[in-house]
Design an enzyme around this catalytic site. Structure first.
Site, PDB file in Angstrom:
ATOM      1  N   ASP A 211       0.824  -1.213   0.000  1.00 52.72           N
ATOM      2  CA  ASP A 211       0.000   0.000   0.000  1.00 52.72           C
ATOM      3  C   ASP A 211       0.861   1.267   0.000  1.00 52.72           C
ATOM      4  O   ASP A 211       1.859   1.351   0.733  1.00 52.72           O
ATOM      5  CB  ASP A 211      -0.890   0.000   1.255  1.00 52.72           C
ATOM      6  CG  ASP A 211      -1.866   1.154   1.272  1.00 52.72           C
ATOM      7  OD1 ASP A 211      -2.782   1.154   0.432  1.00 52.72           O
ATOM      8  OD2 ASP A 211      -1.698   2.063   2.110  1.00 52.72           O
ATOM      9  N   GLU A 268       1.774  -0.660  -4.971  1.00 57.60           N
ATOM     10  CA  GLU A 268       0.799   0.381  -5.318  1.00 57.60           C
ATOM     11  C   GLU A 268       1.593   1.676  -5.462  1.00 57.60           C
ATOM     12  O   GLU A 268       1.936   2.327  -4.468  1.00 57.60           O
ATOM     13  CB  GLU A 268      -0.273   0.553  -4.228  1.00 57.60           C
ATOM     14  CG  GLU A 268      -1.402   1.443  -4.730  1.00 57.60           C
ATOM     15  CD  GLU A 268      -2.043   2.352  -3.707  1.00 57.60           C
ATOM     16  OE1 GLU A 268      -3.066   2.973  -4.015  1.00 57.60           O
ATOM     17  OE2 GLU A 268      -1.507   2.485  -2.589  1.00 57.60           O
TER      18      GLU A 268
HETATM   19  C1  NOJ Z   1      -4.307   3.191  -0.910  1.00 58.01           C
HETATM   20  C2  NOJ Z   1      -5.500   2.341  -0.655  1.00 58.01           C
HETATM   21  O1  NOJ Z   1      -5.828   1.635  -1.823  1.00 58.01           O
HETATM   22  C3  NOJ Z   1      -6.586   3.264  -0.166  1.00 58.01           C
HETATM   23  O2  NOJ Z   1      -7.829   2.600  -0.099  1.00 58.01           O
HETATM   24  C4  NOJ Z   1      -6.184   3.826   1.168  1.00 58.01           C
HETATM   25  O3  NOJ Z   1      -7.134   4.787   1.593  1.00 58.01           O
HETATM   26  C5  NOJ Z   1      -4.809   4.499   1.101  1.00 58.01           C
HETATM   27  N1  NOJ Z   1      -3.852   3.750   0.349  1.00 58.01           N
HETATM   28  C6  NOJ Z   1      -4.246   4.684   2.485  1.00 58.01           C
HETATM   29  O4  NOJ Z   1      -3.855   3.458   3.023  1.00 58.01           O
END
Ligand code: NOJ
Ligand code: CA
Length: 544
Positions: A211, A268
């Site tokens: 993440d 991500e």
């Molecule tokens: C990316 C995640 O996909 C999202 O849902 C989240 O709010 C943020 N990162 C913070 O963790």
């Protein structure tokens, strides 16, 4: 030459994203859980996917749908227990489905024991050093330590209260105040995450989705962004994509590589610069990363062609696996996006409520599905994509849970509309998502009656039937699993490419019907062909 055996499992995988809260409720409380997911593993096996990526299901107060983790080794009781998770991993593996978890290294929950311990500790203490605590600016420290803004709106700093009840130091949170940022300069943070990776790898988990991967390293001086962020050199922004971040993922890769079977690391990474993005895909870092350029791209041939070319070029540098993503739990569902006049998407301009022709959006989504499932690499499917679910744009305000809503001063309705529980069966909500008369945590539209799994399974023209057939063909045809990709000549507005030795794909995004390229067999089409490929239609062909 690599043998079938030595090709890592993710190189041609279809990975299905389960947003657990909204997938299936196993205990009748209106919230999806591990038991509900276990009960529907057979559905996923029949759909033909290779792996599941679970959004965080760890212990969490759910200030950000589980991205505020209070314990990385425990399951939130609303989702089940650690033994449920272990059973799910075993059962998925028995069906040939791999399991990818979400790891959240940038921040935890304000209820995480480390943050709970940091709050009463002294400024400068080891407990506080795991986070970013700083005195405020201004004569009485009444101003935040710097000008950084939270992704959800407002300052990225929240002030704490000292033991005397007076305002004291501030702490950093790039997301909600309930999500304090870890200080990755502290070796304890590093060691803890390495142990968490091992904890889950030892339980058979096949990979992690990382993440907010590009945000984890911060400028130790916490300098202001200032008025001109463009003046920062590459890797020098105070918190986005700093060079130091790569060292962290190298150590994670080392851990993943220490397991005899292949464990995947998927980043991500939202970055505008393909060169910088590709650095995360070096041989000793992530195996792949989500292709958000593809997700955000307008459904138009020239723009798509550019994104596909750029993607293939940037990944070729490190032989990384390309990925193709149409939707996820953070974006407006693509049926709705593609039904709009302008089909490109911007994260900071969701255009909720803008007119969308769902019938057109669905036809376009069908064509886009055959596009994304026929490109070389990993294809991601967000739960409900396979049913053609659209964004629910009229959720009652009082039910909205996404922090975007409150933090934006109620101007951005946020991401709840793509997180509405799945419709499984029946004629009315809750459509088999839950039972015992429970109310799903977000209400489903009555019109989803036509989009339940039960209904679509009976209809060979449904979105579900399209996904099932396309995924089966993708498994069967070695050309679709190969890396070989070459453009073929095509009229304006049309994408046409060959895959492997003998598959040709044509996606007609022009206003005119086009002739079918030379072929031996039609494998699948996203709509009726009438001897030619009509506008908004895609087709997979096999040549001799
Ligand atoms: C990316 C995640 O996909 C999202 O849902 C989240 O709010 C943020 N990162 C913070 O963790
Ligand atoms: Ca439940």
């Amino acid at each position: 030459m690599a043998t079938e055996q030595s090709v890592p499992w993710w190189t041609a995988a279809a990975i299905y994203q389960v947003y657990l809260r909204s997938f299936a409720d196993g205990n009748g409380d209106g919230i999806g859980d591990l038991a509900g997911c276990r009960a529907h593993l057979a559905y996923l096996a029949e759909l033909g996917i290779d792996a599941i990526w679970f959004n965080p299901f760890y212990l969490s107060p759910m200030a950000d749908g589980g991205y505020d983790v209070a314990d990385y080794r425990q399951i939130d009781p609303q989702f089940g227990s650690i033994s449920d998770a272990e059973a799910l991993i075993t059962e998925a593996h028995a069906l040939g489905i791999r399991v990818v978890l979400d790891i959240v290294p940038n921040h935890c929950s304000d209820r995480h024991p480390w943050f709970v311990a940091a709050l009463p500790s002294k400024p400068g203490s080891p407990e506080r050093r795991r986070f970013y605590f700083r005195p405020g600016r201004g004569p009485a420290g009444e101003l935040p330590p710097n000008d950084w803004q939270s992704e959800f709106g407002g300052s990225a700093w929240t002030r704490t209260t000292g033991p005397d009840g007076l305002p004291a130091e501030w702490y950093l949170h790039l997301f909600a105040p309930e999500q304090p940022d870890f200080n990755w300069g502290d070796p304890a943070v590093r060691a803890e995450f390495e142990a968490v990776l091992r904890f889950w790898f030892d339980r058979g988990v096949d990979g992690f989705r990382v993440d907010s991967a590009a945000l984890v390293a911060k400028d130790p001086g916490l300098s202001d962004i200032g008025e001109t962020p463009a003046s920062y050199g590459p890797g020098m922004h105070p918190f986005v994509d700093r060079d130091e971040v790569h060292e962290i993922y190298r150590s994670w890769r080392h851990i993943a590589d220490g397991y005899p079977d292949k464990r995947a690391l998927i980043g991500e990474v939202w970055l505008p610069d393909q060169e910088r993005f590709a650095l995360y895909l070096r041989d000793d870092e992530f195996h792949s990363a989500f292709n958000f350029d593809f997700l955000c791209c307008a459904l138009e041939a020239p723009a798509l062609r550019r994104v596909i070319d750029d993607t293939l070029a940037s990944h070729a540098r490190f032989a990384a696996t390309t990925t193709w993503v149409l939707s996820n739990h953070d974006v407006v569902r693509h049926v709705t996006r593609y039904g709009r006049g302008k089909t490109a998407f911007k994260m900071d301009d969701r255009r909720i409520g803008e007119a969308s022709d769902i019938e057109l959006g669905t036809r376009r989504a069908r064509a886009a599905t055959l596009l994304s499932l026929s490109l070389p690499g990993t294809a991601y499917i967000y739960q409900g994509d396979e049913l053609g679910l659209w964004e629910v744009e009229d959720l009652p305000e009082e039910l909205l849970q996404d922090p975007f809503w409150e933090r934006s001063g109620k101007t951005d309705r946020g991401r709840d509309g793509c997180r509405v529980p799945m419709p499984w069966a029946g004629q009315a909500p809750p459509f088999g998502f839950t039972d015992n008369g429970a109310t799903p945590w977000l209400p489903q539209p009555q019109d989803w009656k036509a989009l339940t799994v039960e209904t679509e399974l009976l209809n060979p023209a449904s979105m579900l039937a399209l996904y099932q057939s396309a995924l089966a063909i993708r498994r069967r045809e070695p050309s679709l699993r190969s890396r070989t990709f070459a453009w073929e000549d095509a009229p304006d507005g049309v994408l046409c490419y060959s895959r492997g030795d003998n598959v040709v794909v044509l996606v007609n995004l022009s206003p005119e019907p086009v002739a079918l390229p030379e072929h031996d067999k039609i494998l699948i089409a996203s709509g009726q062909l009438w001897g030619r490929v009509p506008p908004v239609t895609a087709v997979w062909l096999r040549r001799k």
